[in-house]
Design an enzyme around this catalytic site. Structure first.
Site, PDB file in Angstrom:
ATOM      1  N   HIS A 342       0.677  -1.436  -0.034  1.00 42.06           N
ATOM      2  CA  HIS A 342      -0.017   0.179  -0.016  1.00 42.06           C
ATOM      3  C   HIS A 342       0.468   1.107   0.319  1.00 42.06           C
ATOM      4  CE1 HIS A 342       1.372  -1.142   4.068  1.00 42.06           C
ATOM      5  NE2 HIS A 342       1.216  -0.004   4.591  1.00 42.06           N
ATOM      6  N   ASP A 343       1.865   1.028   0.088  1.00 37.88           N
ATOM      7  CA  ASP A 343       3.209   2.158   0.471  1.00 37.88           C
ATOM      8  C   ASP A 343       3.700   2.449  -1.323  1.00 37.88           C
ATOM      9  OD1 ASP A 343       2.662   2.785   2.635  1.00 37.88           O
ATOM     10  OD2 ASP A 343       4.031   1.635   3.270  1.00 37.88           O
TER      11      ASP A 343
HETATM   12  C1  NOJ Z   1       4.772   2.342   6.998  1.00 40.29           C
HETATM   13  C2  NOJ Z   1       3.073   1.964   6.332  1.00 40.29           C
HETATM   14  O1  NOJ Z   1       3.857   1.252   5.650  1.00 40.29           O
HETATM   15  C3  NOJ Z   1       2.372   2.738   5.922  1.00 40.29           C
HETATM   16  O2  NOJ Z   1       1.694   3.270   5.765  1.00 40.29           O
HETATM   17  C4  NOJ Z   1       2.905   4.239   6.917  1.00 40.29           C
HETATM   18  O3  NOJ Z   1       2.672   5.514   6.332  1.00 40.29           O
HETATM   19  C5  NOJ Z   1       3.996   4.619   8.037  1.00 40.29           C
HETATM   20  N1  NOJ Z   1       4.371   2.757   8.531  1.00 40.29           N
HETATM   21  C6  NOJ Z   1       3.582   5.123   9.255  1.00 40.29           C
HETATM   22  O4  NOJ Z   1       2.849   4.755  10.239  1.00 40.29           O
END
Ligand code: NOJ
Length: 547
Positions: A342-343
């Protein structure tokens, strides 16, 4: 902090036969982004009852475990990665009864359920932080990272936030700064404080007692910071267009030596239970990544291996990374592979639809546990989000840098009905324009769809121990071909992947006089015999059974 005294652990069974490995070694993990999988109550946001209604699909697909991104109480500044109550379900997603039902339904289907654990930071609305910031002598003051200003009144050091700007936020009322690696609404916990350690380990026990099968631990490599608060050095590779965070090497704010004591503590909690799994989210080079298996394999069971996400789509570089990773794994450590999450931009957008099929073959034939990201199995692409609809704080904070993660978080495309079967109302993020054509229902009917390919790869992996637990042997290849052997008890498979759009040839005579294609990105070629020089179409990947 002390290491729990214990004997070294090997995760390789004495008798390495199918079924003798742990479920998460032989199994396949599927990541669900709960906001976007299935809306059960028609409010435009996915939820737990929605997920329950789609479990039969996951079973049909053949995956073994489901990992849910955070479902906990949260102001949603970072869509659930800012938690205000670790043991409560956010009403958007449902109730604790809904969660219990989901867990039971997952287990009833013989699958496992993993949750996201976010130990590095809480929400600024978490009662712990509200107390901590209320006064300097509050008993929870030391639960977070409070520091006096530098002599010039500015932040205590130069640490940056991943989401842009300084990592330090000034608190007028108490006259100190607090550190946040992500949003200012996500203050970092002080993991050097034993009370914090106990509180978070109890959170783990709460969910493990309920029967969840493990955790994906958010930014586990961030949890401990330099005891002396030293400034991070500049990053010589920083170029314009990169996130501001990349201006520095986070040498003192991440991956500190003491982190391994915390990882071992978490692992010791997992070991109080049967066959649970701890996966660590770690963006580090291979030689550092593998240290998270821990001394004597008493760290994370699976430090997430993001090589296939961070490397360019180039056969030589990927082949090298596979070899480095295989070579760097500690004895008894178990590998794993990931194509998306999701990132990160989706695989179909990074490499194109044709190569995404080749990537599927790679993910599901490599040695080690694969994790699939929802929607990749139907070839979902990043969806362009108009500026006025951008929701992701990373995108909103750095609007010029194109860093929004919304494009890879759009609603699952189930069918051709309005809103793609995800919801009946306007969803929280728009659906892809092509959802009437690219959706689960259509793909299930199409013998040539990427979904059919995924399902057949999963079936092959389930049927053949060579892929689940067999050896991996790299095979030298030229140009943009990636080739390797998987073998278990004399059952040998050759995987040949063409990472370009152009035709190419692969000489296999030194491996075997002939073989038979058992799976191919071009289904028409399956069942054919091959010998000598194998010709590959552009974007073709094949699995050949050798005699
Ligand atoms: C990693 C997570 O996968 C991401 O989506 C999130 O924004 C950051 N950590 C902060 O928790």
């Amino acid at each position: 902090m002390t290491h729990p005294a214990a004997a070294p652990q090997s995760l390789i069974p004495v008798n390495p036969a199918p079924g003798n490995f742990l479920w998460w070694q032989e199994g396949i993990i599927y990541q669900i982004y709960p906001r976007s999988f299935q809306d059960g109550n028609q409010d435009g946001v996915g939820d737990l009852p929605g997920i329950v209604s789609r479990l039969d699909y996951l079973q049909w697909l053949g995956v073994d475990a489901v990992w849910l991104s955070p479902i906990f109480a949260s102001p949603m500044a970072d869509f659930g990665y800012d938690i205000s109550d670790y043991t409560a379900v956010h009403p958007l997603f449902g109730t604790m009864e809904d969660f219990d039902r989901l867990l039971a339904e997952v287990h009833r289907r013989g699958m496992k359920l993993l949750l996201d654990l976010v130990p590095n930071h809480t929400s600024d609305q978490h009662p712990w932080f509200l107390e901590s910031r209320s006064s300097r002598d509050n008993p929870k003051r030391d639960w977070y990272l409070w520091r006096d200003p530098a002599p010039d009144g500015g932040p205590p050091n130069n640490w940056l936030s991943v989401f842009g700007g300084s990592g330090w936020e000034w608190d007028e009322q108490t006259g100190q700064y607090y550190y946040h690696a992500f949003l200012r609404e996500q203050p970092d916990l002080n993991w050097r404080n034993p009370e914090v350690q106990r509180a978070m380990l109890d959170v783990m026990r709460f969910w493990l007692d309920k029967g969840v099968d493990g955790f994906r631990v958010d930014v586990i490599y961030h949890v401990i910071k330099d005891a002396n608060w030293r400034n991070n050095p500049p990053n010589p590779d920083y170029r314009q267009g990169m996130a501001t965070y990349d201006q520095q090497i986070p040498a003192y704010s991440t991956d500190q030596p003491e982190v391994h004591q915390i990882v071992a503590m978490m692992r010791a909690v997992m070991d109080e239970y049967d066959e649970r799994v701890m996966i660590g989210e770690i963006y580090l080079p291979i030689h550092k990544l593998v240290t998270y298996y821990g001394a004597d394999n008493r760290g994370a069971h699976l430090p997430f291996n993001f090589q296939l996400i961070v490397l360019p789509w180039n056969a030589r570089q990927i082949a090298l990374a596979i070899d480095q990773y295989e070579g760097a794994l500690p004895s008894g450590g178990w590998p794993n592979w990931v194509l998306g999450n999701h990132d990160q931009p989706r695989i179909a957008s990074r490499v194109g639809h044709a190569q995404a099929r080749v990537a599927a073959v790679l993910l599901l034939t490599l040695r080690g546990t694969p994790t699939l990201y929802y929607g990749d199995e139907i070839g979902m692409r990043d969806v362009p989000i108009p500026p006025e609809l951008v929701r992701d704080p990373q995108g909103l904070n750095m609007p010029d840098l194109d860093l929004s993660r919304d494009p890879e978080r759009t609603p699952m495309q189930w069918d051709a009905s309005p809103y793609g079967g995800f919801t009946n109302t306007v969803p929280w993020l728009p659906l892809a324009d092509d959802y009437r054509r690219v959706n689960v229902e259509a793909a299930q009917r199409d013998e040539t769809s990427v979904l059919t390919l995924y399902r057949r790869l999963i079936a092959l992996r389930r049927a053949e121990p060579a892929f689940r637990i067999g050896s991996y042997v790299p095979v030298p290849a030229e140009g943009n071909i990636l080739a390797y052997l998987r073998e278990f008890e004399g059952n040998r498979f050759l995987v040949i992947l063409n990472l370009t759009h152009r035709t190419c040839h692969f000489a296999m005579h030194h491996l075997a006089p002939e073989g038979k294609i058992v799976l191919d990105t071009i289904p028409e070629r399956e069942g054919r015999a091959v010998r000598g020089r194998v010709s590959l179409n552009g974007d073709e990947g094949m699995v050949i059974k050798l005699p």
